[in-house]
Structure formats: C-alpha cells, structure tokens
Write a protein that holds these residues in place. Structure first.
Motif, PDB file in Angstrom:
ATOM      1  N   THR A 126       0.813  -1.220   0.000  1.00 27.64           N
ATOM      2  CA  THR A 126       0.000   0.000   0.000  1.00 27.64           C
ATOM      3  C   THR A 126       0.848   1.273   0.000  1.00 27.64           C
ATOM      4  N   GLY A 127       2.161   1.138   0.104  1.00 27.87           N
ATOM      5  CA  GLY A 127       3.046   2.291  -0.006  1.00 27.87           C
ATOM      6  C   GLY A 127       3.539   2.529  -1.423  1.00 27.87           C
ATOM      7  N   ASN A 134      10.925   6.904  -7.107  1.00 25.50           N
ATOM      8  CA  ASN A 134      11.204   7.358  -5.750  1.00 25.50           C
ATOM      9  C   ASN A 134      10.864   6.237  -4.780  1.00 25.50           C
ATOM     10  N   LEU A 135      11.851   5.818  -3.984  1.00 26.29           N
ATOM     11  CA  LEU A 135      11.685   4.713  -3.049  1.00 26.29           C
ATOM     12  C   LEU A 135      11.216   5.207  -1.678  1.00 26.29           C
ATOM     13  N   ALA A 136      10.863   4.277  -0.812  1.00 19.34           N
ATOM     14  CA  ALA A 136      10.364   4.609   0.521  1.00 19.34           C
ATOM     15  C   ALA A 136      11.384   5.392   1.347  1.00 19.34           C
ATOM     16  N   ASN A 137      12.682   5.184   1.098  1.00 12.61           N
ATOM     17  CA  ASN A 137      13.706   5.923   1.834  1.00 12.61           C
ATOM     18  C   ASN A 137      14.021   7.277   1.189  1.00 12.61           C
ATOM     19  N   ASP A 138      13.188   7.680   0.241  1.00 17.59           N
ATOM     20  CA  ASP A 138      13.268   8.944  -0.492  1.00 17.59           C
ATOM     21  C   ASP A 138      14.438   9.011  -1.469  1.00 17.59           C
ATOM     22  N   MET A 139      15.035   7.861  -1.776  1.00 20.97           N
ATOM     23  CA  MET A 139      16.062   7.814  -2.814  1.00 20.97           C
ATOM     24  C   MET A 139      15.386   7.662  -4.173  1.00 20.97           C
TER      25      MET A 139
END
Length: 122
Positions: free
Chosen positions: A33-34, A60-65
């Motif tokens: 869901t992310g 864009n990944l969950a770690n903002d990379m």
C-alpha cells in the motif's frame, strides 16, 4: 473477488500474467500500500517473460532515494478481466501497488494464514 493469504505479516495474492504468445503465468505478489504504481517484478522475471520495453524512469523509493528503473508493459487478469499495466523492473519482490487497488476494497486479517480479500466497491 480476489482472495489471498497473510504470510509473514505480508498480504499476498496471486495474479495471472498473460505474456504475448505464451502460456499464462500465475505469480504470487505482496500487496504494497506504499507503492502507488501497479506492479513491480524483479528484472530476471521480466526478462524471462520477454515483456515489451517502454522506457526508463526515475522511481522514488520509501527511503526517499531516486533510482533509475526500466518500465515494461504486461497484460494481467484482474478480477477476471484482461488489463494492461505498467511494470517496473526492480527489486527482489513481486509487488502489487495501489493503482490496481483504486476503486476496490482491501481487507486483511493480519495474522499468519489470515485472509486477504480485494473486492469491487459498488
């Protein structure tokens, strides 16, 4: 209605990929869901299915990379209907994102072996 199971506290469902000129392939995916897209598949699976290439994008990944990833097209069976979706070739996990969940209800019983249900919102 799509049914799945909770495994290791991950909601998992099976979907059917329909590669062009090949037999259908059933795959198990984690519902993420992310992830706002439709589907991610590891690059080796994309290559094995010979999915048609579209382009490269910055994801864009969950770690903002931000990472560059290749984009492909795939036909899946979603609620008994063929649907063409964008596939990001990245990572090790097969993920279903919220784009496929739009206008559906997701119900999850979060315990080992719990029920996962995706049903149309009427």
């Amino acid at each position: 209605m799509i049914h799945g199971t909770v495994v290791g506290l991950q909601a998992r469902i099976n979907i059917i990929l329909r590669p062009s000129g090949r037999s259908d392939v059933e795959i198990e995916c984690v519902v993420d869901t992310g992830f706002e897209g439709a589907l991610t598949l590891p690059p080796d699976i994309v290559a094995a299915l010979d999915l048609p290439y579209v382009t490269r994008i910055s994801a864009n990944l969950a770690n903002d990379m931000n990472v560059m990833t290749r984009v492909y097209l795939a036909t899946i069976i979603w609620h008994e209907v063929e649907r063409e979706v964008v596939v990001l070739a990245m990572g090790r996990r097969l993920l279903i994102g919220t784009l496929l969940l739009e206008d559906y209800h997701l119900g999850v019983d979060f315990y080992e072996g719990g029920s996962v249900v995706i049903d149309e919102i009427l």
